[in-house]
Design a protein around this motif. Structure first.
Motif, mmCIF file in Angstrom:
data_model
loop_
_atom_site.group_PDB
_atom_site.id
_atom_site.type_symbol
_atom_site.label_atom_id
_atom_site.label_comp_id
_atom_site.label_asym_id
_atom_site.label_seq_id
_atom_site.Cartn_x
_atom_site.Cartn_y
_atom_site.Cartn_z
ATOM 1 N N ALA A 81 1.098 104.092 -17.057
ATOM 2 C CA ALA A 81 2.337 103.977 -17.823
ATOM 3 C C ALA A 81 3.465 104.752 -17.149
ATOM 4 O O ALA A 81 4.621 104.319 -17.121
ATOM 5 N N MET A 82 3.131 105.906 -16.584
ATOM 6 C CA MET A 82 4.134 106.691 -15.857
ATOM 7 C C MET A 82 4.688 105.902 -14.672
ATOM 8 O O MET A 82 5.900 105.833 -14.459
ATOM 9 N N ILE A 83 3.789 105.324 -13.908
ATOM 10 C CA ILE A 83 4.198 104.554 -12.727
ATOM 11 C C ILE A 83 5.068 103.367 -13.129
ATOM 12 O O ILE A 83 6.112 103.096 -12.518
ATOM 13 N N LYS A 84 4.665 102.679 -14.172
ATOM 14 C CA LYS A 84 5.417 101.517 -14.636
ATOM 15 C C LYS A 84 6.830 101.914 -15.037
ATOM 16 O O LYS A 84 7.807 101.217 -14.728
ATOM 17 N N GLN A 85 6.955 103.027 -15.724
ATOM 18 C CA GLN A 85 8.267 103.469 -16.183
ATOM 19 C C GLN A 85 9.150 103.902 -15.009
ATOM 20 O O GLN A 85 10.361 103.680 -15.022
ATOM 21 N N VAL A 86 8.553 104.527 -14.028
ATOM 22 C CA VAL A 86 9.315 104.889 -12.831
ATOM 23 C C VAL A 86 9.831 103.626 -12.148
ATOM 24 O O VAL A 86 10.995 103.553 -11.736
ATOM 25 N N ASP A 87 8.969 102.621 -12.022
ATOM 26 C CA ASP A 87 9.382 101.353 -11.401
ATOM 27 C C ASP A 87 10.540 100.717 -12.162
ATOM 28 O O ASP A 87 11.466 100.152 -11.566
ATOM 29 N N MET A 88 10.499 100.808 -13.485
ATOM 30 C CA MET A 88 11.508 100.162 -14.302
ATOM 31 C C MET A 88 12.837 100.911 -14.316
ATOM 32 O O MET A 88 13.896 100.303 -14.242
ATOM 33 N N MET A 89 12.783 102.238 -14.408
ATOM 34 C CA MET A 89 13.984 102.965 -14.803
ATOM 35 C C MET A 89 14.535 103.970 -13.798
ATOM 36 O O MET A 89 15.702 104.314 -13.867
ATOM 37 N N ALA A 90 13.713 104.474 -12.901
ATOM 38 C CA ALA A 90 14.194 105.528 -12.010
ATOM 39 C C ALA A 90 15.195 104.991 -10.996
ATOM 40 O O ALA A 90 15.062 103.861 -10.526
ATOM 41 N N PRO A 91 16.207 105.785 -10.640
ATOM 42 C CA PRO A 91 17.111 105.389 -9.562
ATOM 43 C C PRO A 91 16.314 105.115 -8.290
ATOM 44 O O PRO A 91 15.285 105.761 -8.044
ATOM 45 N N PRO A 92 16.744 104.169 -7.471
ATOM 46 C CA PRO A 92 15.975 103.766 -6.281
ATOM 47 C C PRO A 92 15.565 104.923 -5.376
ATOM 48 O O PRO A 92 14.440 104.942 -4.863
ATOM 49 N N GLU A 93 16.460 105.890 -5.200
ATOM 50 C CA GLU A 93 16.163 106.978 -4.266
ATOM 51 C C GLU A 93 15.100 107.940 -4.789
ATOM 52 O O GLU A 93 14.589 108.785 -4.062
ATOM 53 N N MET A 94 14.757 107.808 -6.060
ATOM 54 C CA MET A 94 13.789 108.720 -6.656
ATOM 55 C C MET A 94 12.407 108.105 -6.839
ATOM 56 O O MET A 94 11.429 108.816 -7.059
ATOM 57 N N LYS A 95 12.304 106.801 -6.748
ATOM 58 C CA LYS A 95 11.043 106.127 -7.084
ATOM 59 C C LYS A 95 9.861 106.622 -6.249
ATOM 60 O O LYS A 95 8.807 106.963 -6.792
ATOM 61 N N ASP A 96 9.996 106.639 -4.934
ATOM 62 C CA ASP A 96 8.870 107.003 -4.076
ATOM 63 C C ASP A 96 8.401 108.440 -4.292
ATOM 64 O O ASP A 96 7.195 108.680 -4.460
ATOM 65 N N PRO A 97 9.318 109.433 -4.295
ATOM 66 C CA PRO A 97 8.832 110.798 -4.523
ATOM 67 C C PRO A 97 8.205 110.986 -5.897
ATOM 68 O O PRO A 97 7.255 111.752 -6.054
ATOM 69 N N LEU A 98 8.703 110.293 -6.910
ATOM 70 C CA LEU A 98 8.108 110.393 -8.239
ATOM 71 C C LEU A 98 6.687 109.841 -8.237
ATOM 72 O O LEU A 98 5.763 110.438 -8.797
ATOM 73 N N LYS A 99 6.498 108.716 -7.579
ATOM 74 C CA LYS A 99 5.170 108.104 -7.536
ATOM 75 C C LYS A 99 4.182 108.977 -6.770
ATOM 76 O O LYS A 99 3.005 109.084 -7.141
ATOM 77 N N VAL A 100 4.643 109.595 -5.718
ATOM 78 C CA VAL A 100 3.781 110.487 -4.937
ATOM 79 C C VAL A 100 3.320 111.654 -5.803
ATOM 80 O O VAL A 100 2.139 112.030 -5.809
ATOM 81 N N ALA A 101 4.250 112.245 -6.549
ATOM 82 C CA ALA A 101 3.911 113.371 -7.413
ATOM 83 C C ALA A 101 2.925 112.962 -8.502
ATOM 84 O O ALA A 101 1.963 113.688 -8.800
ATOM 85 N N ILE A 102 3.143 111.787 -9.094
ATOM 86 C CA ILE A 102 2.234 111.297 -10.142
ATOM 87 C C ILE A 102 0.839 111.074 -9.566
ATOM 88 O O ILE A 102 -0.163 111.410 -10.207
ATOM 89 N N ALA A 103 0.766 110.520 -8.360
ATOM 90 C CA ALA A 103 -0.537 110.298 -7.721
ATOM 91 C C ALA A 103 -1.263 111.616 -7.460
ATOM 92 O O ALA A 103 -2.481 111.722 -7.661
ATOM 93 N N LYS A 104 -0.513 112.626 -7.034
ATOM 94 C CA LYS A 104 -1.109 113.937 -6.754
ATOM 95 C C LYS A 104 -1.711 114.557 -8.003
ATOM 96 O O LYS A 104 -2.701 115.278 -7.939
ATOM 97 N N CYS A 105 -1.100 114.280 -9.150
ATOM 98 C CA CYS A 105 -1.512 114.939 -10.400
ATOM 99 C C CYS A 105 -2.392 114.064 -11.279
ATOM 100 O O CYS A 105 -2.685 114.424 -12.431
#
Length: 290
Positions: free
Chosen positions: A78-102
């Motif tokens: 659900a976190m990943i899906k929400q990042v894909d939907m709503m996060a600004p483009p420049e933030m998507k990749d670092p957010l996904k990396v952090a979610i994967a780490k945790c």
């Protein structure tokens, strides 16, 4: 007297400031539920995680209301899906990396308060720069999945908050796309079909009680109704904040022309119905409705 709000149905990236602003209501809701103070939770986004039970459950409340908690567990999909939907483009990749780490952190804790706390702490440590944004991204897109168990008052407050927080004018299509959640909610509450209300925007106002109360429901959920009456001031404010520039002046004129209509009816369903009909007849080109 029209719809102006932003929800996850409208798949558009928000700016950092819009996401940041939109967290205020969620914070205000979860603080009293968990009896926490600003001193305890006010600097979580700066890495200040106080290891106390009420703070842990405050974070769980944030995640629960943001639909990141599923079956009493943190849901990383659900976190990943929400990042894909709503996060600004420049933030998507670092957010996904952090979610994967945790991703594995929550599995270490059976208690949802513990799981939420340590997941949030991990996310901060993995990416402190974007943590503030991530914390509230889950809230924005969650409007898409709120169901009828949520009180109408609570949902309308969430929608109103986003209207105020996201002060950039929306396009006509954005407003129409964003209407889907309220339409679905109010159709169920008033037992109306698409045949009854589907062409209101085109001027088809069927004079039936259920249709009248459907329109009242739409107005209530967008906070145009105050003290069980149509609010002229709230209508003006929403047009000024959210309507496309090319439509604002015409809509403000129509609202002014129909200002006296609600005063003719004590019943909010009738008042809402005839007000909407008046605005349509005054300005069909710019009339928008759920």
């Amino acid at each position: 007297m029209v719809l102006m709000f932003l929800t996850g149905n409208n798949v558009l990236s928000l700016t950092r400031q819009q996401i940041k602003n939109s967290g205020k209501l969620l914070k205000k809701t979860c603080m009293p539920k968990n009896d926490v103070s600003e001193d305890q939770v006010g600097s979580i986004d700066q890495g200040n995680f106080i290891e106390e039970r009420n703070v842990m459950c405050y974070i769980a409340c944030v995640y629960s209301m943001g639909q990141v908690v599923k079956n009493n567990k943190i849901n990383h999909d659900a976190m990943i899906k929400q990042v894909d939907m709503m996060a600004p483009p420049e933030m998507k990749d670092p957010l996904k990396v952090a979610i994967a780490k945790c991703k594995g952190v929550a599995k270490k804790h059976k208690d949802i308060c513990d799981a939420s706390y340590w997941t949030a702490k991990c996310l901060y440590e993995a990416d402190p720069l974007n943590f503030r944004i991530r914390k509230w991204t889950v809230f924005i897109s969650s409007l898409n999945s709120f169901n009828t168990k949520m009180e109408q008052k609570d949902l309308s407050l969430l929608i109103l908050f986003i209207v105020i927080a996201c002060s950039d004018s929306m396009t006509r299509q954005q407003i129409k796309n964003a209407a889907k959640l309220i339409k679905k909610n109010c159709m169920g509450k008033n037992n109306v079909t698409e045949d009854l209300i589907g062409d209101i925007e085109k001027g088809k106002f069927i004079e039936e009680r259920s249709v009248m109360c459907y329109i009242a429901c739409v107005y209530q959920m967008t906070q145009i109704v105050k003290n069980n009456k149509i609010s002229y001031e709230a209508s003006i404010k929403q047009v000024q904040i959210n309507y496309p520039p090319e439509m604002k002046e015409a809509m403000l004129v129509s609202i002014e022309h129909c200002r006296s209509t609600p005063k003719k009816y004590k019943d909010i369903c009738e008042s809402a119905y005839w007000t909407a009909k008046c605005i349509y007849e005054d300005n069909p080109e710019n009339f928008l409705f759920a």
